[in-house]
Design an enzyme around this catalytic site. Structure first.
Site, PDB file in Angstrom:
ATOM      1  CE1 TYR A   1      39.711 -23.577  15.858  1.00 18.99           C
ATOM      2  CE2 TYR A   1      41.278 -24.868  17.150  1.00 18.99           C
ATOM      3  CZ  TYR A   1      39.974 -24.506  16.855  1.00 18.99           C
ATOM      4  OH  TYR A   1      38.942 -25.055  17.545  1.00 18.99           O
TER       5      TYR A   1
ATOM      6  CE  LYS B   1      22.285 -21.215 -10.474  1.00 21.38           C
ATOM      7  NZ  LYS B   1      20.831 -21.252 -10.327  1.00 21.38           N
TER       8      LYS B   1
ATOM      9  CG  ASP C   1      16.368 -27.442  -9.004  1.00 25.80           C
ATOM     10  OD1 ASP C   1      16.080 -26.524  -9.794  1.00 25.80           O
ATOM     11  OD2 ASP C   1      17.196 -28.320  -9.274  1.00 25.80           O
TER      12      ASP C   1
ATOM     13  CB  ALA D   1       0.731 -19.314 -14.938  1.00 22.90           C
TER      14      ALA D   1
ATOM     15  CB  ALA E   1       8.872 -20.110 -10.519  1.00 25.26           C
TER      16      ALA E   1
ATOM     17  CG  ASN F   1      15.547 -25.112 -22.676  1.00 24.90           C
ATOM     18  OD1 ASN F   1      15.860 -25.284 -23.844  1.00 24.90           O
ATOM     19  ND2 ASN F   1      15.938 -24.079 -21.961  1.00 24.90           N
TER      20      ASN F   1
ATOM     21  CG  ASN G   1      18.319 -18.919 -15.919  1.00 29.28           C
ATOM     22  OD1 ASN G   1      17.724 -18.503 -16.909  1.00 29.28           O
ATOM     23  ND2 ASN G   1      17.694 -19.373 -14.846  1.00 29.28           N
TER      24      ASN G   1
END
Length: 757
Positions: A43, A98, A141, A199, A201, A289, A321
């Site tokens: 610092y 995530k 999301d 159709a 994303a 899913n 993914n």
């Protein structure tokens, strides 16, 4: 895409996120903070120097801060995990999760940022303003169609990678699988007739990526049917880009003669008649899913020539993914990319396709009970357990960034880069996942001996729901079902309950046990009483007589008492030795320690046997053993009687011709584990740091493992039972539900399989 079923109560989920401290993330300093000098450098006043350097050259932020390995996971909570618009704060557990995946799979530091606005312009402004803090932005999301606008604008306005995984993640993995499916069916992309159902994303991203690959004939369908030119209802600017001139109006019509079906829609959207109408050797990616548009079983019932992929881990060819986003960002960050462009996405897909064609390594084979997966219709997408992902996908992505001119810092030596990636990833988190995957591929019947205990019932339910096999509870049915209701396990849960006293197998079990014990002072009525009243004995008899594949016990009785009861029924493997071994997962290492709970003071011969058994167990986990006999002494310094025992054990292995693993000793733990320390002993036979430690006595093994567990710097699995003729695991007293499930999975995996005849 994931399909994990719920195997826990609401209370367990909340406790997991609350204890031992709230949330799933913490900040850990990367520099020492022990002295006043350290603090002065970290610092004031030391921090002024890098501040000025960055002010003079903003690119220096990559050199002097964590920016270059930091990704923000950003959401406004408008499309949370299929739960809908629950708000930004409600999305935080998902975004933390995530971030954990980024770290777990690619060693990318990540922090979640939840933005309260649902206004597109306001969200774009917020992310743009905080963008310089990070090396990359992962959008998550955010509902369509706003997500398309937000990602597109931010890619234009920021000079760091911006990636919406909901759009592109599934598409990249699916395209990798499609490449290999086309190879197997000898098709060219330009000749494909493709139907995309969904159709949203992911569906539109799949469509765009296939067009980049040269696919010309694509029909997109949504809930209203074919997206055709001239259709007005339900067609926005993003769908209209992919509208085609066609007389087709329904999914069924579009499927006739199609080579490929890409499903990103809802369960049961596709019928067997639709599948029948497809072209020869159809390629069917049913990725809805948790339940696909049509199951592989339904497809195979009408088309034996189909290649099938789903989003589920219990079927071959899972589109997951996690095969993509961690490694894509890894490659992008390592070249300080300004964006993630289409070429980088395709590079990731090509890397995955190429990896699936290579020989599968031992770690993946171990996850499938030694089965060698081979490129073909059942294996067109790599396993998430493949340790080569970290060293394969990022280099492809980095090279594409360099080739397209978006890399700030090109990599000069790609081979050295691959090597650094292989050493970077922490392998510890994959151990239990590999075990569960192997068991799921070959489910086992496991007896949960203390079947009336609440924790055991919950563990048995989790075992069944994880699709690891049949869970058998030994207990009084009325009491067991009463406890099931108290702990929230459904009445119709797939659990088998057996009352040992009422079992129709009692006569056979009693005869078997009496035959074993009659020459050790036991009467027939003694054997009958044990079968009726001792659940460990009864459960062990179930396994020994072939009515179950393994058992887990120990929650209500001490280890020694439990083992003595099991040993009345089950013997050690002939020619082997019964040992206890613990697995230590710490700082990127997987280390086996033996013997942790069987032989108190082994002599040299027993130590040699323990070493051989422990090495076999390591191989069972897909680990090539590098074994060290640990001692207070290192190669005779200092000398002593106990050191001689360890040295003699090494000599015994030297004289055996059947030892096919590296071993060395006697040596201190720091020498066994630290490559720098080993440099002082160039004659050492270990080519790498040891991963199997043979302790000189049970007390040293037990103290070492329990100390590591208590300090919290390591995960300790075990002690695990190795060397019995049947698969038995003894959990610790009062073990938690997750521990019992782990021991049950280990029992199903069988650490001491019988030699093939």
């Amino acid at each position: 895409m994931t399909d994990e079923k719920r195997t826990f109560t609401d209370e367990e989920a909340l406790a997991f996120h609350r204890l031992p401290q709230p949330g799933k993330l913490s900040v850990t300093p990367t520099k020492p903070m022990a002295t006043q000098r350290d603090l002065s450098l970290a610092y004031s006043p030391g921090v002024a120097v890098p501040v000025q350097a960055i002010a003079d050259d903003p690119e220096k932020a990559y050199d002097y801060t964590s920016k270059g390995n930091l990704v923000a996971v950003i959401s406004n909570g408008t499309a949370i995990l299929g739960m809908g618009n629950l708000g930004a704060l409600a999305s935080k557990p998902v975004m933390e999760g995530k971030s954990v995946l980024f770290k777990r799979f690619a060693d990318v530091d990540s922090i979640d940022v939840e933005v309260t606005t649902q206004d597109v312009e306001e969200l774009i402004t917020t992310v743009r303003n905080i963008g310089p803090t990070f090396g990359g932005i992962n959008l998550e999301d955010i509902k369509a169609p706003e997500c398309f606008v937000i990602e597109s604008r931010l890619r234009d306005e920021l000079d760091i990678p911006v990636f919406h995984d909901d759009q592109h993640g599934t598409a990249i993995i699916a395209i990798a699988g499609l490449m290999n499916a086309c190879t197997l069916t000898k098709r060219k992309f330009a000749d494909l007739k493709v139907v995309v159902n969904g159709a949203g994303a992911a569906g539109l991203s799949c469509t765009a990526l296939m067009k980049m690959m040269g696919v010309k004939n694509i029909v997109v369908c949504d809930s209203a049917g074919v997206v055709y030119r001239g259709r007005e209802k339900g067609v926005d600017q993003f769908k209209s880009v992919h509208a085609v001139d066609t007389p087709l109006r329904t999914l069924a019509e579009a499927m006739k003669g199609a080579d490929v079906f890409m499903g990103l829609s809802v369960a049961r959207a596709v019928s067997q008649d639709m599948v029948k109408s497809m072209a020869k050797n159809p390629i069917i990616f049913a990725m809805a899913n948790p339940d696909p548009e049509i199951t592989p079983e339904e497809v195979k019932a009408v088309r034996k020539d189909a290649i099938i992929a789903t989003g589920r881990s219990d079927y071959p060819n899972q589109v997951n993914n996690v095969l993509g986003f961690p490694y894509i960002f890894r490659g992008a960050l390592d070249v300080r990319a300004r964006t993630i462009n289409e070429e980088m996405k395709l590079a990731a897909a090509k890397a995955l396709a190429a990896l699936a064609k290579e020989d599968v390594p031992d770690e993946v084979a171990a996850a499938y009970q030694g089965q060698r997966l081979k490129f073909g219709p059942e294996y067109i997408i790599p396993s998430p357990f493949d340790p080569r992902l970290i060293s394969t996908v990022p280099p492809y992505v980095a090279q594409a960034a360099m080739d397209t001119g978006v890399a700030r810092r090109p990599i000069a030596d790609m081979d050295a880069y691959r090597n650094s990636l292989a050493q970077r990833l922490d392998p510890t988190a994959a151990v239990l996942q590999r075990i569960q995957s192997a068991v799921r591929a070959n489910p086992k019947r496991i007896v949960f001996c203390e079947g009336e205990e609440p924790s055991v019932i919950r563990a048995a339910y989790a075992y069944a729901e994880l699709r690891l096999g049949q869970a058998i509870l030994v207990g009084r049915e009325e009491q067991t079902r009463r406890t099931m209701a108290l702990v929230g396990v459904p009445e119709n849960a797939p659990l088998t309950i057996i009352n040992s006293r009422l079992s129709d197998k009692n006569p056979q079990y009693t005869a078997y046990l009496y035959n074993r014990l009659q020459r050790f002072g036991f009467l027939h009525r003694d054997a009958q009483r044990m079968v009726n009243q001792d659940r460990n004995v009864f459960s062990a008899l179930m396994v020994a007589m072939g009515d179950a594949d393994g058992m887990v016990t120990g929650v209500t009785r001490s280890f020694n008492t439990t083992l003595a009861e099991v040993r009345r029924v089950i013997d050690p493997v002939r020619g082997g030795r019964m040992i206890g071994a613990s697995i230590i997962l710490a700082k990127g290492r997987v280390i086996f320690i033996a013997d942790t709970n069987i032989t108190e003071l082994p002599d040299a011969g027993e130590l040699a046997q323990i070493a051989i058994q422990a090495a076999r167990a390591a191989r069972r986990f897909g680990v090539e053993p590098k074994l060290a006999f640990v001692s207070y002494s290192t190669f005779g310094n200092p000398p002593g009687e106990r050191m001689e025992k360890v040295r003699d054990a090494v000599s015994i292995l030297d004289r055996r011709e059947d030892v096919d693993f590296e071993y060395e000793g006697e040596m201190s733990p720091d020498l066994a584990l630290n490559p720098d320390a080993r440099a002082l002993y160039p004659f050492s036979r270990l080519s790498e740091p040891a991963n199997v430690l043979i302790m000189p006595a049970i007390h040293s093994a037990s103290i070492a493992t329990k100390l590591l567990a208590a300090l919290g710097d390591a995960t300790v699995i075990g002690p695990l039972m190795i060397g019995l003729e049947e698969s038995v695991q003894i959990a610790p007293l009062n073990a938690a539900v997750s521990e019992i499930v782990t021991f049950a999975a280990m029992a199903a995996y069988n650490l001491s399989p019988k030699p093939a005849k």
